[in-house]
Design a protein around this motif. Sequence first.
Motif, PDB file in Angstrom:
ATOM      1  N   TYR A 170      -3.452  -4.826   4.595  1.00 33.23           N
ATOM      2  CA  TYR A 170      -3.757  -5.454   3.409  1.00 33.23           C
ATOM      3  C   TYR A 170      -5.615  -5.892   3.424  1.00 33.23           C
ATOM      4  CZ  TYR A 170      -5.226 -10.316   1.910  1.00 33.23           C
ATOM      5  OH  TYR A 170      -6.139 -11.447   1.347  1.00 33.23           O
ATOM      6  N   LEU A 173      -7.695  -2.869   2.790  1.00 31.67           N
ATOM      7  CA  LEU A 173      -8.017  -2.665   1.327  1.00 31.67           C
ATOM      8  C   LEU A 173      -8.918  -3.755   0.873  1.00 31.67           C
ATOM      9  CD1 LEU A 173      -4.246  -2.301   0.056  1.00 31.67           C
ATOM     10  CD2 LEU A 173      -5.932  -0.674  -0.338  1.00 31.67           C
ATOM     11  N   GLY A 177     -11.427  -1.001   0.423  1.00 32.87           N
ATOM     12  CA  GLY A 177     -10.987  -0.372  -0.761  1.00 32.87           C
ATOM     13  C   GLY A 177      -9.981   0.649  -0.657  1.00 32.87           C
ATOM     14  N   ALA A 178      -9.619   0.955   0.746  1.00 33.01           N
ATOM     15  CA  ALA A 178      -8.686   2.057   1.059  1.00 33.01           C
ATOM     16  C   ALA A 178      -7.929   1.642   2.265  1.00 33.01           C
ATOM     17  CB  ALA A 178      -9.536   3.439   1.703  1.00 33.01           C
ATOM     18  N   PRO A 179      -6.689   1.886   2.154  1.00 36.70           N
ATOM     19  CA  PRO A 179      -5.629   1.357   3.229  1.00 36.70           C
ATOM     20  C   PRO A 179      -5.619   2.136   4.493  1.00 36.70           C
ATOM     21  CG  PRO A 179      -4.520   2.763   1.977  1.00 36.70           C
ATOM     22  CD  PRO A 179      -5.775   2.822   1.196  1.00 36.70           C
TER      23      PRO A 179
END
Length: 225
Positions: A170, A173, A177-179
């Motif tokens: 969470y 991200l 912007g990327a997990p």
Amino acid sequence: MRRWLLTAALLALSAGCTKSPDEKSGPTEDGTLEPIANPHQPGDFDPLPDPEAQGGSVGRAPRRLTVAQLDAAILEAVGRRWVNGGDGIDARASSLGRADYALVNSENTEPNLVFAKFLEDGARFVCIGQANDELKLADATKRTLSRTLPDVWGDLRKLTDAQVREFLVYNSLRFWGAPLEGEELDKWATFFTQAAARAETAKRRSDVLAVMCIAMLTDTRFITY
């Protein structure tokens, strides 16, 4: 004389319209295409750079956020601005690279040591403040960093592995912007577990959120695009 000129013109016209048996006349038949020469001959363009020599990527080099972009990104990711009296982002803007249009006409977006030092100071300020505030909020929907944690949370060492990973995915991200995934997610999960243990020893449970926030905010993935 006029008859001779007319005869010569007719002969010239008939000669120009005569085609050899090998030449095609009329429109192209259905289902066929006229061949077109390839305009890109070898040597007419530069090949793409080797990805191995570009850190695994092809294209332009990453760019650092401007001061205005950094300000907006911190607010979006953490939930508060870096405003600390005379030591916030506005006071440090020129040191962070903002142009003053008196002596400097273009914004500096180089990730230099001065930028890194002030960014770390800003990260500590916003992350520690936000973590302290969220520890007091029992409604998870009103929290930013700890939205995936239970409404009332205490000893974060008691979280399940799935809860830890949900928290990390969470927040990655939110910040990048990327997990997080794979082996990197495993390493961050270990880091979280260690931070939770130290926070309990120091009796400062909000430190877990603060440490994870600082680490993600000062990561190069946060300040570049």
